[in-house]
Design a protein around this motif. Structure first.
Motif, PDB file in Angstrom:
ATOM      1  N   ARG A 106      32.330  38.363  36.576  1.00 12.23           N
ATOM      2  CA  ARG A 106      33.733  38.062  36.856  1.00 12.23           C
ATOM      3  C   ARG A 106      34.535  39.323  37.117  1.00 12.23           C
ATOM      4  N   ASN A 107      34.322  40.325  36.300  1.00 13.11           N
ATOM      5  CA  ASN A 107      35.091  41.553  36.466  1.00 13.11           C
ATOM      6  C   ASN A 107      34.745  42.281  37.758  1.00 13.11           C
ATOM      7  N   ILE A 108      33.505  42.150  38.194  1.00 10.88           N
ATOM      8  CA  ILE A 108      33.120  42.727  39.488  1.00 10.88           C
ATOM      9  C   ILE A 108      33.870  42.015  40.617  1.00 10.88           C
ATOM     10  N   LEU A 109      33.947  40.690  40.535  1.00 11.85           N
ATOM     11  CA  LEU A 109      34.670  39.918  41.555  1.00 11.85           C
ATOM     12  C   LEU A 109      36.141  40.314  41.603  1.00 11.85           C
ATOM     13  N   LEU A 110      36.768  40.403  40.422  1.00 10.23           N
ATOM     14  CA  LEU A 110      38.194  40.717  40.380  1.00 10.23           C
ATOM     15  C   LEU A 110      38.471  42.141  40.837  1.00 10.23           C
ATOM     16  N   ALA A 111      37.641  43.076  40.405  1.00 16.24           N
ATOM     17  CA  ALA A 111      37.858  44.478  40.770  1.00 16.24           C
ATOM     18  C   ALA A 111      37.659  44.709  42.266  1.00 16.24           C
ATOM     19  N   GLY A 112      36.702  43.972  42.858  1.00 21.65           N
ATOM     20  CA  GLY A 112      36.407  44.157  44.273  1.00 21.65           C
ATOM     21  C   GLY A 112      37.252  43.294  45.192  1.00 21.65           C
ATOM     22  N   GLY A 113      38.054  42.406  44.618  1.00 20.24           N
ATOM     23  CA  GLY A 113      38.891  41.530  45.435  1.00 20.24           C
ATOM     24  C   GLY A 113      38.134  40.366  46.050  1.00 20.24           C
ATOM     25  N   ASP A 114      36.866  40.192  45.664  1.00 24.15           N
ATOM     26  CA  ASP A 114      36.038  39.146  46.246  1.00 24.15           C
ATOM     27  C   ASP A 114      36.013  37.923  45.343  1.00 24.15           C
ATOM     28  N   TYR A 115      37.181  37.432  44.992  1.00 24.84           N
ATOM     29  CA  TYR A 115      37.267  36.308  44.064  1.00 24.84           C
ATOM     30  C   TYR A 115      37.569  35.019  44.824  1.00 24.84           C
ATOM     31  N   PRO A 116      37.211  33.864  44.224  1.00 22.62           N
ATOM     32  CA  PRO A 116      37.401  32.577  44.899  1.00 22.62           C
ATOM     33  C   PRO A 116      38.792  31.992  44.663  1.00 22.62           C
ATOM     34  N   ASP A 117      38.937  30.695  44.926  1.00 22.40           N
ATOM     35  CA  ASP A 117      40.236  30.028  44.795  1.00 22.40           C
ATOM     36  C   ASP A 117      40.680  29.872  43.352  1.00 22.40           C
ATOM     37  N   ALA A 118      39.714  29.729  42.444  1.00 20.34           N
ATOM     38  CA  ALA A 118      40.051  29.549  41.028  1.00 20.34           C
ATOM     39  C   ALA A 118      38.886  30.017  40.172  1.00 20.34           C
ATOM     40  N   LEU A 119      39.214  30.439  38.960  1.00 25.54           N
ATOM     41  CA  LEU A 119      38.214  30.788  37.957  1.00 25.54           C
ATOM     42  C   LEU A 119      38.260  29.699  36.895  1.00 25.54           C
ATOM     43  N   TYR A 120      37.128  29.046  36.708  1.00 29.18           N
ATOM     44  CA  TYR A 120      37.042  27.895  35.817  1.00 29.18           C
ATOM     45  C   TYR A 120      36.235  28.266  34.567  1.00 29.18           C
ATOM     46  N   GLY A 121      36.776  27.929  33.382  1.00 28.26           N
ATOM     47  CA  GLY A 121      36.028  28.117  32.139  1.00 28.26           C
ATOM     48  C   GLY A 121      35.668  29.550  31.834  1.00 28.26           C
ATOM     49  N   ASN A 122      36.502  30.483  32.261  1.00 26.59           N
ATOM     50  CA  ASN A 122      36.153  31.898  32.137  1.00 26.59           C
ATOM     51  C   ASN A 122      36.590  32.539  30.824  1.00 26.59           C
ATOM     52  N   ARG A 123      37.325  31.801  29.979  1.00 29.63           N
ATOM     53  CA  ARG A 123      37.781  32.328  28.694  1.00 29.63           C
ATOM     54  C   ARG A 123      38.492  33.677  28.860  1.00 29.63           C
ATOM     55  N   LEU A 124      39.352  33.754  29.834  1.00 26.78           N
ATOM     56  CA  LEU A 124      40.119  34.977  30.049  1.00 26.78           C
ATOM     57  C   LEU A 124      41.053  35.216  28.868  1.00 26.78           C
ATOM     58  N   THR A 125      41.136  36.451  28.441  1.00 29.01           N
ATOM     59  CA  THR A 125      41.980  36.804  27.307  1.00 29.01           C
ATOM     60  C   THR A 125      43.440  36.939  27.751  1.00 29.01           C
ATOM     61  N   PRO A 126      44.384  36.897  26.816  1.00 26.19           N
ATOM     62  CA  PRO A 126      45.777  37.166  27.184  1.00 26.19           C
ATOM     63  C   PRO A 126      45.934  38.506  27.897  1.00 26.19           C
ATOM     64  N   SER A 127      45.134  39.492  27.502  1.00 29.32           N
ATOM     65  CA  SER A 127      45.193  40.801  28.166  1.00 29.32           C
ATOM     66  C   SER A 127      44.829  40.681  29.639  1.00 29.32           C
ATOM     67  N   ASP A 128      43.757  39.928  29.921  1.00 27.33           N
ATOM     68  CA  ASP A 128      43.348  39.712  31.316  1.00 27.33           C
ATOM     69  C   ASP A 128      44.443  38.966  32.089  1.00 27.33           C
ATOM     70  N   LEU A 129      44.986  37.934  31.467  1.00 23.47           N
ATOM     71  CA  LEU A 129      46.002  37.118  32.143  1.00 23.47           C
ATOM     72  C   LEU A 129      47.230  37.947  32.482  1.00 23.47           C
ATOM     73  N   MET A 130      47.651  38.777  31.544  1.00 23.47           N
ATOM     74  CA  MET A 130      48.835  39.596  31.769  1.00 23.47           C
ATOM     75  C   MET A 130      48.579  40.629  32.867  1.00 23.47           C
ATOM     76  N   MET A 131      47.420  41.266  32.795  1.00 22.14           N
ATOM     77  CA  MET A 131      47.114  42.323  33.756  1.00 22.14           C
ATOM     78  C   MET A 131      47.013  41.780  35.182  1.00 22.14           C
ATOM     79  N   TYR A 132      46.180  40.751  35.371  1.00 21.32           N
ATOM     80  CA  TYR A 132      45.986  40.234  36.722  1.00 21.32           C
ATOM     81  C   TYR A 132      47.155  39.368  37.180  1.00 21.32           C
ATOM     82  N   GLY A 133      47.901  38.803  36.232  1.00 21.45           N
ATOM     83  CA  GLY A 133      49.096  38.060  36.593  1.00 21.45           C
ATOM     84  C   GLY A 133      50.160  38.970  37.164  1.00 21.45           C
ATOM     85  N   GLU A 134      50.408  40.087  36.500  1.00 23.67           N
ATOM     86  CA  GLU A 134      51.419  41.030  36.990  1.00 23.67           C
ATOM     87  C   GLU A 134      51.010  41.667  38.313  1.00 23.67           C
TER      88      GLU A 134
END
Length: 540
Positions: A106-134
């Motif tokens: 998952r982190n490779i996808l996000l860092a490289g910009g090669d991510y899909p329409d949605a991430l399902y069941g990924n158990r993203l932490t609040p830290s991840d949500l805040m960082m990628y949300g902003e």
């Protein structure tokens, strides 16, 4: 819950997230305002049906990234998603990865910009949500939820803790979580300590009520049958530690915050793994380990190895989810009582908030149909959607009984190929062993936590339940960045040293050195940030 959990998942998330911070800062083009309803390229909200099915008149295609538990199941051909596609007119292409490799992939996808329409069941932490949300990678959901998620919106109104847990400090919601019906007590607890009543007869001992009783019980089992392993399961410290900690008065705000609670002597936040009572608990567990009362593979085997070993019936007592669901051919286990510890504490702190992982479903800025996607996930929070997701389809995966209740088919409950219930379910449905967005209800969840023995186990320890259970805290961008680094060091070190203290890899004479190392790693700053999140949580 449902299912085996990787006990190293949290540490993996924090280490990986910390390593990605520099890379994410470099991708400055990602730092655009997150799209909202109708703002993404190609969005056509007028073609999304406001209610009912199908979601869209004309079929649309989406791509989701998700973890899976059993390698044999191809989510693109699985019954659940095939039937849901017919219902919604939304065709999802599933890009799945084994759950053990989820964080890295998952982190490779996000860092490289090669991510899909949605991430399902990924158990993203609040830290991840805040960082990628902003950064604008994840879509802001506030308006979308108001307009297209009536089922989820109803939950937010009904359970304020859910909204607190998923609202970031910037005021935005970026994710859909797992929610547990607060009345579903055995799901809020999850794993228990299990034993077969006939061991009480064999040893001539009453059911253990104290930590000393528990030690004597395990010791008597070993003396009675040297070929039986007194205590197994797990793997690792997670389940056993959370069961034992209440006997030392630890974890008094629940499992959502495994390292921090409130010190009753000072009413201040306490870092549990640095407390003297944590040391006492480890010394007790070390005695069990040294005397051969705990499986020697407890801290080294993975989940599949433990399942294979435990299915042979070698464990007398099991720290795990319901053995009937997790292991093959294990029947007749009952949940153990909450234990009273050496200082008189008898609380059952192995219970979480109704809010599970907050980051179970996020929509990325590449999604051309955010409105339809929100409606797609919102159905999983409805009564009908929950029934479909966890039970499947009448006469295919479940049957209706004369009294109106439903249960899995015999093929799933008593699989002719010798599959466990989780394995049999995974031929048709996707919930076992991985995260998911939706609501867990006792009527529709027949996994380990929903089985009758689990329900009874929860009732048994309910009198000792802690009174206050925290939901996840959220942090500002600056707090998130610093906390990610601190957690990667501190919590990884705690896990490492906990295992060493128990197995003899480190002497308890080194305890002061251990706590000094935590201080040098920035424990005071860690607790300062934690307190800021706690104060914000109380205020909200």
């Amino acid at each position: 819950m449902n299912n085996k959990k990787s006990v190293l998942l949290l540490a993996s998330v924090m280490v990986a997230s910390g390593a990605l911070l520099a890379a994410c800062r470099a991708n400055t083009e990602e730092k655009n305002a997150a799209p909202t309803a109708g703002a993404s390229a190609g969005a056509q909200p007028d073609k999304v049906n406001a209610d009912g099915m199908p979601i869209v008149k004309n079929p649309i295609n989406l791509e989701f990234f998700a973890p899976k538990r059993f390698a044999a199941s191809d989510w693109n051909n699985i019954l659940l998603w095939q039937e849901y596609e017919k219902l919604t007119n939304v065709k999802v292409k599933w890009n799945t990865v084994d759950r053990d490799n989820l964080v890295e992939k998952r982190n490779i996808l996000l860092a490289g910009g090669d991510y899909p329409d949605a991430l399902y069941g990924n158990r993203l932490t609040p830290s991840d949500l805040m960082m990628y949300g902003e950064q604008g990678v994840f879509v802001k959901l506030n308006d979308l939820i108001d307009k297209y998620a009536p089922n989820f919106k109803k939950l937010l109104d009904q359970y304020p803790d859910v909204k607190k847990a998923i609202t970031m400090p910037d005021g935005n919601i970026y994710s859909f979580p797992t929610v547990t019906d607060p009345e579903f007590k055995s799901m809020l607890t999850g794993a228990f300590m299990w034993y077969k009543p006939d061991w009480l007869e064999k040893t001539g001992l009453p059911e253990p009520q104290t930590t000393d009783d528990f030690y004597r019980f395990l010791k008597a089992i070993k003396e009675k049958d040297p070929n039986t392993i007194p205590l197994g399961g797990g793997p690792g410290w997670d389940y056993l530690g959370k069961y034992l900690q209440g006997a030392w008065g630890l974890g008094n705000r629940g499992t959502t915050h495994p390292y921090v609670d409130v010190d009753p002597a000072t009413n201040e936040l306490r870092f549990i793994p640095a407390d003297d009572r944590y040391k006492e608990m480890l010394q007790y567990t070390n005695k069990l380990y040294n005397e051969g009362l705990i499986d020697k593979d407890f801290f080294t085997a993975n989940a599949d190895q433990i399942i294979a070993k435990g299915s042979k019936g070698v464990y007398a007592v099991i720290a795990d989810y319901n053995p009937e669901a997790v292991y093959s051919n294990l029947k007749g286990y009952v949940g153990a009582a909450a234990l009273k510890g050496p200082h008189g504490d008898r609380i059952y702190s192995y219970i979480g908030s109704p809010v599970g992982s907050p980051g179970q479903f996020v929509i990325t800025k590449k999604n051309k149909y955010p409105e339809a996607t929100v409606r797609w996930v919102d159905y999983l929070y409805s009564d009908e959607g929950s029934k479909m997701f966890f039970m499947g389809f009448k006469d295919k995966t479940y049957v209706e009984k004369p009294d109106g209740t439903i249960d899995y088919t015999d093929e799933i409950k008593h699989n002719p190929k010798g599959l466990t219930q989780d394995q049999a379910v995974s031929q048709y449905l996707v919930w076992p062993g991985v995260g998911y967005p939706g609501i867990l209800k006792q009527n529709y969840f027949k996994g380990a936590e929903g089985m009758p023995a689990s329900v009874e186990a929860a009732k048994k320890v309910e009198p000792a339940f802690i009174k206050e259970r925290w939901a996840p805290f959220n942090y500002t961008k600056e707090e998130t960045e610093r906390m990610t680094v601190l957690r990667a060091d501190i919590e990884t070190y705690v896990k490492e040293m906990t295992t060493k203290f128990i197995t003899g890899g480190a002497s308890f004479d080194e305890w002061s050195k251990y706590t000094d190392t935590l201080k040098k790693m920035g424990l005071s700053e860690y607790m300062k940030i934690y307190k800021a999140g706690y104060e914000r949580y109380k205020k909200n």
